[in-house]
Design an enzyme around this catalytic site. Structure first.
Site, PDB file in Angstrom:
ATOM      1  N   LYS A  10       5.278  -7.668  -9.196  1.00 33.36           N
ATOM      2  CA  LYS A  10       6.068  -6.448  -9.372  1.00 33.36           C
ATOM      3  C   LYS A  10       6.750  -6.007  -8.093  1.00 33.36           C
ATOM      4  O   LYS A  10       7.815  -5.396  -8.132  1.00 33.36           O
ATOM      5  CB  LYS A  10       5.214  -5.319  -9.926  1.00 33.36           C
ATOM      6  CG  LYS A  10       4.144  -4.779  -8.992  1.00 33.36           C
ATOM      7  CD  LYS A  10       3.289  -3.730  -9.690  1.00 33.36           C
ATOM      8  CE  LYS A  10       2.205  -3.170  -8.778  1.00 33.36           C
ATOM      9  NZ  LYS A  10       2.734  -2.259  -7.752  1.00 33.36           N
ATOM     10  N   ARG A  37      -6.025   7.657 -10.025  1.00 35.15           N
ATOM     11  CA  ARG A  37      -4.903   7.177 -10.830  1.00 35.15           C
ATOM     12  C   ARG A  37      -5.489   6.821 -12.194  1.00 35.15           C
ATOM     13  O   ARG A  37      -6.034   7.684 -12.873  1.00 35.15           O
ATOM     14  CB  ARG A  37      -4.189   6.010 -10.147  1.00 35.15           C
ATOM     15  CG  ARG A  37      -2.749   5.825 -10.656  1.00 35.15           C
ATOM     16  CD  ARG A  37      -2.003   4.714  -9.937  1.00 35.15           C
ATOM     17  NE  ARG A  37      -2.506   3.394 -10.280  1.00 35.15           N
ATOM     18  CZ  ARG A  37      -1.987   2.249  -9.803  1.00 35.15           C
ATOM     19  NH1 ARG A  37      -0.975   2.292  -8.956  1.00 35.15           N
ATOM     20  NH2 ARG A  37      -2.491   1.086 -10.160  1.00 35.15           N
TER      21      ARG A  37
END
Length: 363
Positions: free
Chosen positions: A39, A134
């Site tokens: 990514k 997160r």
């Protein structure tokens, strides 16, 4: 393709191969497999191909479109989705990946249903929030309930392991103590289900220092690593790790000078707001030589995070399509048509590799 078209990103595949191999060897010495994360470079297929060829256990991304593009490119690998799935993409998660990271029971049920429709067995890793705040189960009882539900009731899913993320949002250090918390979660689940989990996934590049320092907890056997292979910069710059055996110049950003002349360093007139709705501040340093390059925030987002190869260049700022450089102290006399090279960090490579304005070439 016009070889003289700029801006251009040059990717050195031999240097990338070296970095991948070094990470894999170091991890293998600690009994850790690697999911190669693409990514950071926006899923560049050539980078994914190298990671697969060199022996990464999975090719991983947070974006299904990147995984699909790499699959269509012909890369042979098992694929991992590393952003917890959207409920709306459950069918594509099963279609495109062999394994995914999860933290919601409703999504797990949807994946189980879709795997049944597609006659597949899909592996899942349950994420545990160890304090970075997160994704991941925070309540350990809820984690156990989800694990038992997948193991006993979701026959199209395989409970492959548990995992965590550290350092991406809360900046929490992947210490031995933190990773041992994950091991404890894994062993508690194993005691309940009566078997050993395939993976105890100890995080991302931010956990790689445990490998380098040879103090990775024994049960941690999978890391998701991208930046350490692509750039090898963050661990040295921010964590103080010795990355001297790695190439930090796999990617070279090249931009063309479109104007070069002396100008004042302080704007003349009433200062209001710039193109990004901020009121800028300037230091008056008199008349200095400046170079304008055909590259802007639309391509890299953060001008202060570009790294000129010429250490005497100072980046003054940028608008959408222009970057202003102070070249007064450079030994080289920059002129229109010259090419200036930059190194990238993680914050800039994500944008550069995703910019349609930047040509990407491989050497």
């Amino acid at each position: 393709m016009n070889k003289n078209r700029y801006p251009k990103l040059v990717v050195d595949l031999k240097k990338l191969q070296h970095n991948i191999d070094r990470v894999l060897v170091n991890c293998q010495d600690q009994g850790v497999e690697v999911a190669g994360v693409i990514k950071g470079c926006s899923g560049l297929p050539e980078c994914a191909k190298l990671m697969a060829q060199e022996g990464c256990r999975f090719i991983a991304s947070s974006r299904l479109d990147q995984i699909e593009a790499v699959r269509n490119y012909g890369v042979q690998a098992d694929f991992m989705l590393i952003r917890v799935p959207m409920l709306s993409e459950a069918a594509d998660v099963v279609r495109l990946t062999e394994i995914s990271l999860n933290s919601e029971a409703k999504v797990l049920r949807a994946l189980n249903h879709q795997a049944g429709l597609q006659d597949k067995q899909h592996k899942v890793i349950l994420m545990v929030d160890l304090g970075d705040l997160r994704e991941g189960f925070w309540d350990r009882e809820e984690l156990m309930e989800a694990a038992l539900c997948v193991e006993n009731n979701m026959h199209n899913l395989e409970l492959a392991g548990v995992g965590t993320n550290l350092g991406c949002y809360g900046g929490i250090d992947a210490t031995v103590e933190k990773l041992n918390e994950l091991v404890e979660c894994a062993e508690a689940i194993e005691e309940k289900i009566g078997r050993e989990l395939e993976f105890v996934a100890g995080g991302s590049t931010t956990s790689y220092p445990r490998v380098l320092e040879k103090n990775m907890p024994r049960r941690i056997n999978l890391l998701r690593i991208g930046e350490a292979m692509l750039l090898a910069r963050d661990l040295q710059d921010f964590w103080g790790c010795d990355m001297s055996d790695m190439h930090r110049d796999v990617f070279t950003l090249q931009a063309e000078v479109i104007e070069a002349r002396e100008k004042p360093t302080y704007p003349v007139g009433k200062i209001m707001y710039d193109a990004f709705e901020r009121k800028p501040e300037f230091e008056d340093r008199g008349i200095r030589k400046r170079a304008l390059i055909a590259l802007g925030r639309a391509d890299f987002a953060f001008p202060d995070m570009l790294i000129p190869r010429d250490k005497n260049i100072q980046i003054l700022g940028a608008s959408s399509d222009h970057t202003i450089l102070d070249v007064q102290d450079c030994q080289r006399e920059y002129k229109v048509g010259d090419i200036i090279e930059f190194d990238l960090c993680y914050s800039t490579i994500v944008y550069v590799t995703n910019s349609p304005n930047v040509d990407i070439v491989y050497v």
